[in-house]
Write a protein that holds these residues in place. Structure first.
Motif, PDB file in Angstrom:
ATOM      1  N   TRP A 179       0.837  -1.204   0.000  1.00  0.00           N
ATOM      2  CA  TRP A 179       0.000   0.000   0.000  1.00  0.00           C
ATOM      3  C   TRP A 179       0.876   1.260   0.000  1.00  0.00           C
ATOM      4  O   TRP A 179       0.595   2.218  -0.729  1.00  0.00           O
ATOM      5  N   SER A 180       1.927   1.246   0.804  1.00  0.00           N
ATOM      6  CA  SER A 180       2.831   2.394   0.861  1.00  0.00           C
ATOM      7  C   SER A 180       3.483   2.664  -0.482  1.00  0.00           C
ATOM      8  O   SER A 180       3.607   3.814  -0.917  1.00  0.00           O
ATOM      9  N   LEU A 181       3.901   1.603  -1.157  1.00  0.00           N
ATOM     10  CA  LEU A 181       4.524   1.763  -2.470  1.00  0.00           C
ATOM     11  C   LEU A 181       3.507   2.269  -3.492  1.00  0.00           C
ATOM     12  O   LEU A 181       3.833   3.070  -4.363  1.00  0.00           O
ATOM     13  N   GLY A 182       2.267   1.794  -3.370  1.00  0.00           N
ATOM     14  CA  GLY A 182       1.220   2.281  -4.257  1.00  0.00           C
ATOM     15  C   GLY A 182       0.950   3.759  -4.054  1.00  0.00           C
ATOM     16  O   GLY A 182       0.733   4.509  -5.015  1.00  0.00           O
ATOM     17  N   ALA A 183       0.973   4.202  -2.789  1.00  0.00           N
ATOM     18  CA  ALA A 183       0.784   5.622  -2.494  1.00  0.00           C
ATOM     19  C   ALA A 183       1.918   6.450  -3.069  1.00  0.00           C
ATOM     20  O   ALA A 183       1.709   7.543  -3.607  1.00  0.00           O
ATOM     21  N   GLU A 184       3.138   5.921  -2.965  1.00  0.00           N
ATOM     22  CA  GLU A 184       4.295   6.636  -3.514  1.00  0.00           C
ATOM     23  C   GLU A 184       4.174   6.780  -5.027  1.00  0.00           C
ATOM     24  O   GLU A 184       4.490   7.839  -5.586  1.00  0.00           O
ATOM     25  N   ARG A 185       3.692   5.748  -5.691  1.00  0.00           N
ATOM     26  CA  ARG A 185       3.521   5.824  -7.145  1.00  0.00           C
ATOM     27  C   ARG A 185       2.499   6.892  -7.539  1.00  0.00           C
ATOM     28  O   ARG A 185       2.546   7.417  -8.655  1.00  0.00           O
ATOM     29  N   LYS A 186       1.597   7.199  -6.633  1.00  0.00           N
ATOM     30  CA  LYS A 186       0.587   8.224  -6.883  1.00  0.00           C
ATOM     31  C   LYS A 186       1.048   9.608  -6.410  1.00  0.00           C
ATOM     32  O   LYS A 186       0.266  10.554  -6.396  1.00  0.00           O
ATOM     33  N   GLY A 187       2.311   9.716  -6.000  1.00  0.00           N
ATOM     34  CA  GLY A 187       2.864  11.012  -5.645  1.00  0.00           C
ATOM     35  C   GLY A 187       2.825  11.357  -4.175  1.00  0.00           C
ATOM     36  O   GLY A 187       3.123  12.502  -3.806  1.00  0.00           O
ATOM     37  N   SER A 188       2.481  10.392  -3.310  1.00  0.00           N
ATOM     38  CA  SER A 188       2.433  10.647  -1.870  1.00  0.00           C
ATOM     39  C   SER A 188       3.699  10.157  -1.184  1.00  0.00           C
ATOM     40  O   SER A 188       4.501   9.424  -1.767  1.00  0.00           O
ATOM     41  N   ARG A 189       3.858  10.563   0.080  1.00  0.00           N
ATOM     42  CA  ARG A 189       5.053  10.223   0.852  1.00  0.00           C
ATOM     43  C   ARG A 189       4.653   9.501   2.134  1.00  0.00           C
ATOM     44  O   ARG A 189       3.598   9.749   2.712  1.00  0.00           O
ATOM     45  N   THR A 190       5.534   8.601   2.561  1.00  0.00           N
ATOM     46  CA  THR A 190       5.347   7.860   3.810  1.00  0.00           C
ATOM     47  C   THR A 190       6.289   8.427   4.851  1.00  0.00           C
ATOM     48  O   THR A 190       7.461   8.680   4.562  1.00  0.00           O
ATOM     49  N   ALA A 191       5.799   8.625   6.079  1.00  0.00           N
ATOM     50  CA  ALA A 191       6.594   9.328   7.086  1.00  0.00           C
ATOM     51  C   ALA A 191       6.732   8.528   8.374  1.00  0.00           C
ATOM     52  O   ALA A 191       5.821   7.810   8.790  1.00  0.00           O
ATOM     53  N   LEU A 192       7.885   8.697   8.998  1.00  0.00           N
ATOM     54  CA  LEU A 192       8.126   8.269  10.377  1.00  0.00           C
ATOM     55  C   LEU A 192       8.040   9.506  11.260  1.00  0.00           C
ATOM     56  O   LEU A 192       8.621  10.545  10.937  1.00  0.00           O
ATOM     57  N   PHE A 193       7.308   9.392  12.379  1.00  0.00           N
ATOM     58  CA  PHE A 193       7.220  10.498  13.331  1.00  0.00           C
ATOM     59  C   PHE A 193       7.977  10.093  14.595  1.00  0.00           C
ATOM     60  O   PHE A 193       7.456   9.350  15.435  1.00  0.00           O
ATOM     61  N   PRO A 194       9.240  10.541  14.756  1.00  0.00           N
ATOM     62  CA  PRO A 194      10.084  10.041  15.835  1.00  0.00           C
ATOM     63  C   PRO A 194       9.795  10.643  17.202  1.00  0.00           C
ATOM     64  O   PRO A 194      10.434  10.253  18.173  1.00  0.00           O
ATOM     65  N   ALA A 195       8.845  11.580  17.290  1.00  0.00           N
ATOM     66  CA  ALA A 195       8.505  12.164  18.582  1.00  0.00           C
ATOM     67  C   ALA A 195       7.322  11.453  19.228  1.00  0.00           C
ATOM     68  O   ALA A 195       6.654  12.004  20.102  1.00  0.00           O
ATOM     69  N   LEU A 196       7.073  10.203  18.828  1.00  0.00           N
ATOM     70  CA  LEU A 196       6.009   9.392  19.413  1.00  0.00           C
ATOM     71  C   LEU A 196       6.457   7.949  19.461  1.00  0.00           C
ATOM     72  O   LEU A 196       6.978   7.407  18.481  1.00  0.00           O
TER      73      LEU A 196
END
Length: 240
Positions: free
Chosen positions: A218-235
Motif C-alpha cells: 500500500w505504501s509503495l502504491g501511495a508513492e507511485r501516486k505522488g504521496s510520501r510515507t513518514a516516520l514520526f520520531p517524537a512518538l
C-alpha cells in the motif's frame, strides 16, 4: 493498479473534517485488550471514533470487547460472522471509520498508546497533504525499533525501566515535531490519509489474503501516486 478490484471503495460523507478514526482489528488476545483499551480511552484526547472489528473471536474476548464499548458514543463495534483475517478486517473498519472521519489510524490490538498520541501521529498528515501515512517508533517494530535497532530484549528492559509516558516525554522534549521520509509504513500503528486511501483504494485483499506485507504494498502504491510515507520520531507506541 495491481488487483484494483480487490480494493474496496470508500463511501465518504460530510461532517468528518476534524475527527480521526481508530481501527482496531481483534482476534482473541483478551490479555492485550486489557492493556490497550484503558490506554486508548484514557489517552486519546483528540476528536475521534474508535472502530473495533471483532474478527470472530472466542466468546470470552467477544464479551469483554462488547462490555468495554457498551454505552460509549465514541465507539463502534463490528463483528465478522466468520474469521476474515487482518486485511479484510482493516478494510471493513476503514470503510466504517471514513463514514465519520476524514482520516484514520490502523492499530494492532497488542499495543499501548501514551497520552496525546492521536494528535501527534496525525500531525504530519494535518500539516502536509502529500503525506499518505505516518508510523511512530516502538519497542518491537523492526527498523522503527527504539532505542535499540531490532533488539527486543534491550528495548523491553528500557521500556520497563522508564515507562511509556516517561520515554514519550523525553523524546518530545529532545525532538522537534519533524517527520522523516521512509520507504514503507508499519501496520502495527499507522495513521492513514483518508484522501490517499480513497485515491488508491484499501489494502489488497486478493494479493495478501490473511495478511503480512500488505502495508508495504500500500505504501509503495501511495508513492507511485505522488504521496510520501513518514516516520514520526517524537512518538513511541508500545507493543507488549
Amino acid at each position: 493498479d495491481k488487483s484494483a478490484e480487490a480494493r474496496p471503495s470508500v463511501r465518504r460523507s460530510s461532517g468528518r473534517a476534524h475527527k480521526v478514526g481508530v481501527v482496531v482489528p481483534v482476534y482473541n488476545g483478551i490479555e492485550h485488550l486489557e492493556t490497550l483499551i484503558p490506554s486508548l480511552f484514557k489517552n486519546t484526547d483528540s476528536a475521534h471514533k474508535f472502530i473495533f472489528v471483532d474478527d470472530c473471536s472466542d466468546e470470552e474476548t467477544a464479551d469483554f470487547l462488547a462490555d468495554a464499548v457498551r454505552g460509549r458514543k465514541d465507539c463502534i463495534l463490528i463483528r465478522n460472522e466468520r474469521n476474515l483475517g487482518f486485511v479484510k478486517s482493516i478494510n471493513r473498519g476503514a470503510a466504517k471509520a471514513l463514514e465519520y472521519c476524514s482520516n484514520f489510524v490502523m492499530l494492532n490490538s497488542d499495543t499501548e498508546v501514551p497520552s496525546g498520541w492521536l494528535g501527534r501521529i496525525m500531525k504530519p498528515i494535518f500539516e502536509d497533504e502529500t503525506i499518505s501515512s505516518v508510523t511512530p517508533l516502538s519497542n518491537r517494530c523492526n527498523i522503527f525499533s527504539f532505542p535499540f535497532f531490532e533488539n527486543r530484549e534491550r528495548n523491553d528492559v528500557f521500556l520497563n525501566e522508564f515507562g511509556l509516558e516517561g520515554i514519550n516525554q523525553a523524546i518530545q522534549n529532545s525532538s522537534v515535531d519533524r517527520y522523516i521520509d521512509i520507504p514503507t509504513g508499519h501496520g502495527f500503528c499507522m495513521a492513514i490519509s483518508g484522501k490517499v486511501w480513497e485515491k488508491i483504494g484499501g489494502l489488497n485483499e486478493a494479493l495478501f489474503g490473511r495478511g503480512f506485507g500488505e502495508e508495504n504494498e500500500w505504501s509503495l502504491g501511495a508513492e507511485r501516486k505522488g504521496s510520501r510515507t513518514a516516520l514520526f520520531p517524537a512518538l513511541k507506541v508500545a507493543t507488549p
